[in-house]
Design a protein around this motif. Structure first.
Motif, short mmCIF file in Angstrom:
data_model
loop_
_atom_site.label_atom_id
_atom_site.label_comp_id
_atom_site.label_asym_id
_atom_site.label_seq_id
_atom_site.Cartn_x
_atom_site.Cartn_y
_atom_site.Cartn_z
N ARG A 10 0.84 -1.19 0.00
CA ARG A 10 0.00 0.00 0.00
C ARG A 10 0.88 1.25 0.00
N GLY A 11 0.38 2.34 -0.56
CA GLY A 11 1.00 3.67 -0.44
C GLY A 11 2.48 3.69 -0.79
N HIS A 12 3.28 4.26 0.14
CA HIS A 12 4.70 4.48 -0.10
C HIS A 12 5.45 3.19 -0.41
N GLU A 13 4.98 2.07 0.17
CA GLU A 13 5.63 0.77 -0.07
C GLU A 13 5.64 0.41 -1.55
N VAL A 14 4.61 0.86 -2.28
CA VAL A 14 4.53 0.57 -3.71
C VAL A 14 5.68 1.27 -4.45
N ASP A 15 5.95 2.52 -4.01
CA ASP A 15 7.05 3.28 -4.63
C ASP A 15 8.41 2.67 -4.26
N LEU A 16 8.53 2.27 -2.99
CA LEU A 16 9.79 1.63 -2.58
C LEU A 16 10.00 0.34 -3.38
N GLY A 17 8.91 -0.41 -3.54
CA GLY A 17 8.98 -1.64 -4.33
C GLY A 17 9.41 -1.32 -5.76
N TYR A 18 8.89 -0.21 -6.29
CA TYR A 18 9.24 0.17 -7.67
C TYR A 18 10.76 0.40 -7.77
N VAL A 19 11.30 1.13 -6.79
CA VAL A 19 12.75 1.45 -6.85
C VAL A 19 13.58 0.16 -6.73
N ARG A 20 13.16 -0.74 -5.84
CA ARG A 20 13.90 -2.01 -5.72
C ARG A 20 13.89 -2.75 -7.06
N CYS A 21 12.74 -2.71 -7.73
CA CYS A 21 12.62 -3.40 -9.02
C CYS A 21 13.45 -2.71 -10.11
N VAL A 22 13.53 -1.36 -10.06
CA VAL A 22 14.39 -0.63 -11.01
C VAL A 22 15.81 -1.17 -10.91
N ASN A 23 16.29 -1.29 -9.66
CA ASN A 23 17.66 -1.80 -9.45
C ASN A 23 17.80 -3.22 -9.98
N ALA A 24 16.81 -4.06 -9.67
CA ALA A 24 16.90 -5.48 -10.10
C ALA A 24 16.93 -5.57 -11.63
N LEU A 25 16.14 -4.74 -12.30
CA LEU A 25 16.10 -4.82 -13.77
C LEU A 25 17.37 -4.25 -14.39
N PHE A 26 17.87 -3.13 -13.83
CA PHE A 26 19.12 -2.57 -14.37
C PHE A 26 20.31 -3.51 -14.12
N ALA A 27 20.22 -4.31 -13.06
CA ALA A 27 21.32 -5.24 -12.77
C ALA A 27 21.38 -6.39 -13.78
N GLU B 102 18.75 8.60 -12.42
CA GLU B 102 19.93 8.49 -11.56
C GLU B 102 20.48 7.06 -11.55
N ARG B 103 19.57 6.09 -11.46
CA ARG B 103 19.98 4.67 -11.46
C ARG B 103 20.60 4.27 -12.81
N ALA B 104 20.08 4.86 -13.91
CA ALA B 104 20.65 4.56 -15.23
C ALA B 104 22.11 4.99 -15.27
N ARG B 105 22.39 6.17 -14.69
CA ARG B 105 23.80 6.64 -14.66
C ARG B 105 24.63 5.69 -13.80
N TRP B 106 24.09 5.32 -12.64
CA TRP B 106 24.80 4.43 -11.71
C TRP B 106 25.16 3.10 -12.39
N TYR B 107 24.21 2.56 -13.16
CA TYR B 107 24.46 1.27 -13.83
C TYR B 107 25.12 1.45 -15.20
N ASP B 108 25.49 2.70 -15.51
CA ASP B 108 26.15 3.01 -16.78
C ASP B 108 25.30 2.56 -17.98
N ARG B 109 24.02 2.79 -17.88
CA ARG B 109 23.12 2.45 -18.98
C ARG B 109 22.92 3.68 -19.86
N LYS B 110 23.17 3.51 -21.17
CA LYS B 110 22.99 4.61 -22.10
C LYS B 110 21.53 4.64 -22.59
N PRO B 111 21.01 5.84 -22.95
CA PRO B 111 19.67 5.89 -23.54
C PRO B 111 19.61 4.91 -24.72
N GLY B 112 18.50 4.22 -24.85
CA GLY B 112 18.39 3.22 -25.91
C GLY B 112 18.58 1.80 -25.38
N THR B 113 19.18 1.69 -24.17
CA THR B 113 19.30 0.35 -23.56
C THR B 113 18.17 0.13 -22.54
#
Ligand code: FDA
Length: 304
Positions: A197-214, A234-245
């Motif tokens: 519920r609520g904020h947990e959904v956003d936190l879950g989203y961020v955890r998933c962003v990291n898992a997918l970029f990894a 910000e996570r795209a820069r951290w994982y060195d992902r270029k636009p288009g990836t």
């Protein structure tokens, strides 16, 4: 879930309210804000304009929860006609299609849905594009992922959708991180036993962003949330992902200025464009997401 959101999603399943809203002539104008139009030609027109403005597109032929095989077949045919038209107009390199399995027979039998979705995937391949399977309520998640796995044996680029509000989703992201995955918050009224519920959904989203970029896959971040868009960048820069990836995705009619801004910055932005006459369930989910949309809709009905 916010009480207003639950109320609207409950109304979405009420036949009397459905008839009232669907027959109010003003609804048409309100619907146009979120839906490209009834016909294939309307969908093509909107796609042409979006592509000309530097955005990509995924098209959804509206319809869901089909309970007879004939309607499921008609929905498949609508996709085949659309794919032909995209190809003929030279748009298929920038436009894919999104399919709800419940529109092609999942409620009848999973095998029917698989056979019908296969027809759409085969046509998409012929036209030089691909398919993403939308994700519906949590009772369908396992079935949808099973069908997805089958489709990917022949069409490996078939896209998945995972919903960060489901408690299970981080595990699904890890499992599918080497593939094409659209990450969304989730749009259905789910019980707390399965959903955050609520904020947990956003936190879950961020955890998933990291898992997918990894992973080595192609993540598609579908959100209008300014904070999450910033975090993805910000996570795209951290994982060195270029636009288009990876890409951003937003809905037709929602934050178009932000869509254009991201595209101008060189990001891939795909707009989800629904079309067709079965717009009711889709519209109700959009209203449930945002009180401002509900006010806009109610005002339009009252002033009619
Ligand atoms: P949310 O609705 O929480 O809004 C967060 C913030 O974003 C708001 O506070 C506001 O700042 C901004 N915002 C949101 N809407 C706005 C608006 N209209 N105007 C201005 N600002 C706005 N769901 C699902 O269950 N299965 C699916 O297959 C899909 N597929 C899908 C594809 C695509 C391309 C998108 C964009 C979304 C989906 N969804 C979906 C829907 C998704 O689950 C979710 O319900 C909506 O995207 C709304 O969530 P947000 O992430 O936008 O944030």
């Amino acid at each position: 879930m916010h009480p207003l959101r639950s109320l609207i999603l409950a109304a979405a399943g009420n036949d009397a309210i459905r008839r009232l809203v669907a027959t109010a002539p003003v609804s048409r104008d309100v619907v146009r804000r979120f839906v490209a139009g009834d016909r294939t030609a309307d969908a093509i027109g909107v796609t042409r304009d979006l592509v000309a403005s530097g955005r990509s597109v995924t098209l959804d032929h509206l319809g869901e929860d089909v309970t007879d095989a004939q309607q499921a077949d008609l929905n498949v045919r609508a996709y085949l006609e659309l794919l032909d038209a995209l190809h003929a107009e030279g748009l298929s390199a920038r436009a894919e299609v999104s399919v709800k399995l419940s529109a092609v027979g999942q409620k009848l039998d999973e095998r029917v849905a698989l056979a019908n979705a296969s027809r759409v995937c085969a046509a998409a391949e012929q036209c030089g594009t691909t398919v993403t399977l939308d994700m519906e309520d949590h009772t369908t998640t396992d079935s949808t992922l099973r069908v997805l796995a089958e489709l990917r044996r022949t069409w490996p680029s078939t896209g998945a959708v995972l919903q960060s509000y489901l408690r299970r989703t981080l595990d699904d992201c890890v499992a599918l991180a080497d593939t094409r995955v659209r990450l969304v918050k989730g749009a259905y009224d789910e019980p707390e036993s399965v959903a955050f519920r609520g904020h947990e959904v956003d936190l879950g989203y961020v955890r998933c962003v990291n898992a997918l970029f990894a992973g080595d896959g192609y993540p598609m971040f579908a959100t209008h949330d300014p904070r999450l868009v910033r975090i993805v960048a910000e996570r795209a820069r951290w994982y060195d992902r270029k636009p288009g990836t990876y890409e951003y995705q937003m809905l037709f009619g929602v934050r178009p200025d932000e869509q254009r801004r991201l595209a101008r910055e060189g990001e891939t932005v795909r707009v989800y464009v629904p079309y067709g006459s079965q717009w009711y369930g889709y519209l109700m989910r959009r209203l449930a997401e945002r009180p401002a949309n509900t006010t806009f809709f109610a005002r339009a009905l009252v002033s009619y």
